[in-house]
Design a protein around this motif. Structure first.
Motif, PDB file in Angstrom:
ATOM      1  N   GLU A 100     -11.786  -5.490   9.699  1.00 64.14           N
ATOM      2  CA  GLU A 100     -10.828  -6.219  10.533  1.00 64.14           C
ATOM      3  C   GLU A 100      -9.385  -5.790  10.379  1.00 64.14           C
ATOM      4  O   GLU A 100      -8.605  -5.852  11.313  1.00 64.14           O
ATOM      5  N   THR A 101      -9.041  -5.383   9.177  1.00 61.56           N
ATOM      6  CA  THR A 101      -7.631  -5.055   8.969  1.00 61.56           C
ATOM      7  C   THR A 101      -7.478  -3.888   8.009  1.00 61.56           C
ATOM      8  O   THR A 101      -8.278  -3.703   7.108  1.00 61.56           O
ATOM      9  N   GLU A 102      -6.449  -3.081   8.239  1.00 58.81           N
ATOM     10  CA  GLU A 102      -6.120  -2.049   7.268  1.00 58.81           C
ATOM     11  C   GLU A 102      -4.923  -2.477   6.438  1.00 58.81           C
ATOM     12  O   GLU A 102      -4.484  -1.764   5.546  1.00 58.81           O
ATOM     13  N   GLY A 103      -4.400  -3.640   6.775  1.00 61.67           N
ATOM     14  CA  GLY A 103      -3.220  -4.131   6.064  1.00 61.67           C
ATOM     15  C   GLY A 103      -3.579  -4.638   4.694  1.00 61.67           C
ATOM     16  O   GLY A 103      -4.752  -4.803   4.371  1.00 61.67           O
ATOM     17  N   PRO A 104      -2.565  -4.878   3.850  1.00 64.54           N
ATOM     18  CA  PRO A 104      -2.828  -5.346   2.482  1.00 64.54           C
ATOM     19  C   PRO A 104      -3.408  -6.761   2.479  1.00 64.54           C
ATOM     20  O   PRO A 104      -2.964  -7.612   3.235  1.00 64.54           O
ATOM     21  N   ILE A 105      -4.406  -6.964   1.637  1.00 59.29           N
ATOM     22  CA  ILE A 105      -5.081  -8.265   1.542  1.00 59.29           C
ATOM     23  C   ILE A 105      -4.792  -8.848   0.163  1.00 59.29           C
ATOM     24  O   ILE A 105      -5.111  -8.223  -0.849  1.00 59.29           O
ATOM     25  N   PRO A 106      -4.192 -10.038   0.119  1.00 59.12           N
ATOM     26  CA  PRO A 106      -3.945 -10.663  -1.186  1.00 59.12           C
ATOM     27  C   PRO A 106      -5.262 -11.146  -1.800  1.00 59.12           C
ATOM     28  O   PRO A 106      -6.122 -11.655  -1.081  1.00 59.12           O
ATOM     29  N   VAL A 107      -5.400 -10.954  -3.099  1.00 56.44           N
ATOM     30  CA  VAL A 107      -6.620 -11.418  -3.777  1.00 56.44           C
ATOM     31  C   VAL A 107      -6.242 -12.240  -5.013  1.00 56.44           C
ATOM     32  O   VAL A 107      -5.119 -12.172  -5.487  1.00 56.44           O
ATOM     33  N   SER A 108      -7.207 -12.988  -5.519  1.00 53.55           N
ATOM     34  CA  SER A 108      -6.961 -13.847  -6.679  1.00 53.55           C
ATOM     35  C   SER A 108      -6.704 -12.983  -7.919  1.00 53.55           C
ATOM     36  O   SER A 108      -7.092 -11.822  -7.965  1.00 53.55           O
ATOM     37  N   PRO A 109      -6.050 -13.569  -8.932  1.00 51.19           N
ATOM     38  CA  PRO A 109      -5.767 -12.800 -10.157  1.00 51.19           C
ATOM     39  C   PRO A 109      -7.039 -12.205 -10.786  1.00 51.19           C
ATOM     40  O   PRO A 109      -7.017 -11.066 -11.253  1.00 51.19           O
ATOM     41  N   ASP A 110      -8.148 -12.950 -10.788  1.00 57.88           N
ATOM     42  CA  ASP A 110      -9.376 -12.407 -11.385  1.00 57.88           C
ATOM     43  C   ASP A 110      -9.911 -11.226 -10.585  1.00 57.88           C
ATOM     44  O   ASP A 110     -10.299 -10.208 -11.160  1.00 57.88           O
ATOM     45  N   LEU A 111      -9.946 -11.379  -9.284  1.00 59.64           N
ATOM     46  CA  LEU A 111     -10.476 -10.275  -8.473  1.00 59.64           C
ATOM     47  C   LEU A 111      -9.576  -9.047  -8.599  1.00 59.64           C
ATOM     48  O   LEU A 111     -10.058  -7.917  -8.718  1.00 59.64           O
TER      49      LEU A 111
ATOM     50  N   VAL B 227      -4.931  -5.643  -1.992  1.00 56.93           N
ATOM     51  CA  VAL B 227      -5.891  -4.541  -1.842  1.00 56.93           C
ATOM     52  C   VAL B 227      -5.782  -4.025  -0.409  1.00 56.93           C
ATOM     53  O   VAL B 227      -5.647  -4.810   0.528  1.00 56.93           O
ATOM     54  N   ARG B 228      -5.843  -2.720  -0.272  1.00 56.29           N
ATOM     55  CA  ARG B 228      -5.870  -2.146   1.070  1.00 56.29           C
ATOM     56  C   ARG B 228      -7.174  -1.365   1.245  1.00 56.29           C
ATOM     57  O   ARG B 228      -7.532  -0.537   0.405  1.00 56.29           O
ATOM     58  N   LEU B 229      -7.876  -1.657   2.324  1.00 55.15           N
ATOM     59  CA  LEU B 229      -9.153  -0.991   2.597  1.00 55.15           C
ATOM     60  C   LEU B 229      -8.969  -0.090   3.804  1.00 55.15           C
ATOM     61  O   LEU B 229      -8.464  -0.530   4.833  1.00 55.15           O
TER      62      LEU B 229
END
Ligand code: AMP
Ligand code: MG
Length: 327
Positions: free
Chosen positions: A91-102, A167-169
């Motif tokens: 869906e997106t190539e933009g940066p995705i914020p993730v939780s500290p553990d992930l 994270v960027r995918l």
């Protein structure tokens, strides 16, 4: 994460702990044991502390931590944070914020991916899926499917931003699989949760991968399947191998561990033992060394501080050890 995998690993490292009769006299630590099914594997805790209440609280905190992490990292649960991250790759190539553990586990995964020159790769999800199906159907995945899946696998397809914790995918249809490292991370987090309760003599064993704190009066006795007994203190151990989990198709034995370079399950069989200061490192390296050529794997272990490794090739006739393995 597969349940079978954990039960099988549990057989490989069998922790034989000398029973240490509880001493009820004030001030003397007693031994407490707990067991619970977490991340699809039986997790055992051995804690030494003076009172039962502290032990209970610490054990509860450790198991809660495992449950919390499983909810984030499971690749079976389509609602886990990890599954939602994978789904976002389309869906997106933009940066995705993730939780500290992930973020922490992805950051560690990236490190071992780079160190192992791509042998360890947590984007192998699309290939793992193909191999799970191959195992069920006892049929090799079609070349074309493997080719398609491989386009969605690779360390170069994703990036982390440490400052922003994002994270960027870069590719559609990516699928993360943390099966090679999540259990180690869970062990470390449980270990920390226990330590916060003031307990320093402790052991966290998740299906045979484990982390040991300070030794109890009689020392930690660990019996490994090759009969060797170690008595380490403040160390983590992990094992990886295809002794139990594999599929045989057309007379060839394929492991559940995938070589990202070929897209296929490993066909050389080995059992890898790694010790390190953290279970995360031991777990990731054990998986990485399974994929790497043994010489390169040992060279990697030798290059890392506080890491030791032993690789036993399938027939048991050839063994490779890092310089410090004996210690
Ligand atoms: P382990 O038993 O710790 O070696 O982990 C094996 C699991 O890691 C597999 O069941 C997959 O979920 C995942 N996996 C398979 N191949 C790889 C690889 N090349 N790199 C990282 N994880 C992998
Ligand atoms: Mg592993």
């Amino acid at each position: 994460m597969s349940i079978a995998r954990y039960f099988i690993l549990r057989l490989v490292f069998l922790a034989l702990l000398l029973s240490f009769p509880g001493d009820a006299r004030a001030g003397k630590p007693q031994r407490f044991e707990f067991e619970s099914l977490q991340m699809g594997v039986s997790v055992r805790l051995v804690l030494y502390t003076e009172d039962a209440e502290t032990a209970n609280k610490a054990a509860q905190a450790a198991f809660n931590r495992f449950a919390e992490l499983n909810a984030i990292m499971s690749d079976y649960d389509s609602d886990s944070e990890l599954s939602r991250l994978s789904a976002a790759s389309g869906e997106t190539e933009g940066p995705i914020p993730v939780s500290p553990d992930l973020f922490a586990i992805l950051d560690a995964s990236k490190r071992y991916s780079v160190l192992s020159d791509g042998a360890f790769d947590v984007t192998v999800g699309p290939l793992v899926r193909l191999w799970r199906r191959a195992r069920r159907q006892r049929e090799l995945p079609k070349d074309q499917l493997v080719r398609q899946a491989r386009r969605r696998v690779g360390n170069d397809l994703w990036e982390l931003d440490r400052e922003k914790q994002t994270v960027r995918l870069k590719q559609q249809g990516m699928r993360f699989d943390l099966g090679g490292i999540a259990k180690g991370y869970g062990i470390d987090q449980a270990f920390e949760a226990i330590r916060k309760h003031g307990i320093t003599v402790q052991l966290v064993d998740a299906g045979g991968d484990m982390r040991l704190g300070d030794a109890p009066p009689d020392g930690w006795k660990i019996e490994m399947n090759d009969g060797m007994t170690l008595a380490p203190e403040n160390i983590a151990l992990a094992t990886s191998g295809d002794r139990f989990r594999f599929v045989e198709i057309g007379g060839v034995r394929y492991s559940h561990i995938i070589d990202p370079k070929t897209g296929l399950g490993l066909t050389h069989s080995s059992t890898v033992y790694v010790t390190a200061l953290t279970a995360t490192e031991a777990d990731a390296l054990a998986s990485a060394l399974s994929v790497m050529a043994p010489e390169a794997g040992i060279q990697l272990a030798d290059s890392l501080e506080n890491v030791a490794a032993k690789i036993v090739l399938g027939d048991g006739k050839r063994t490779f050890q890092s310089k410090n393995w004996q210690e």
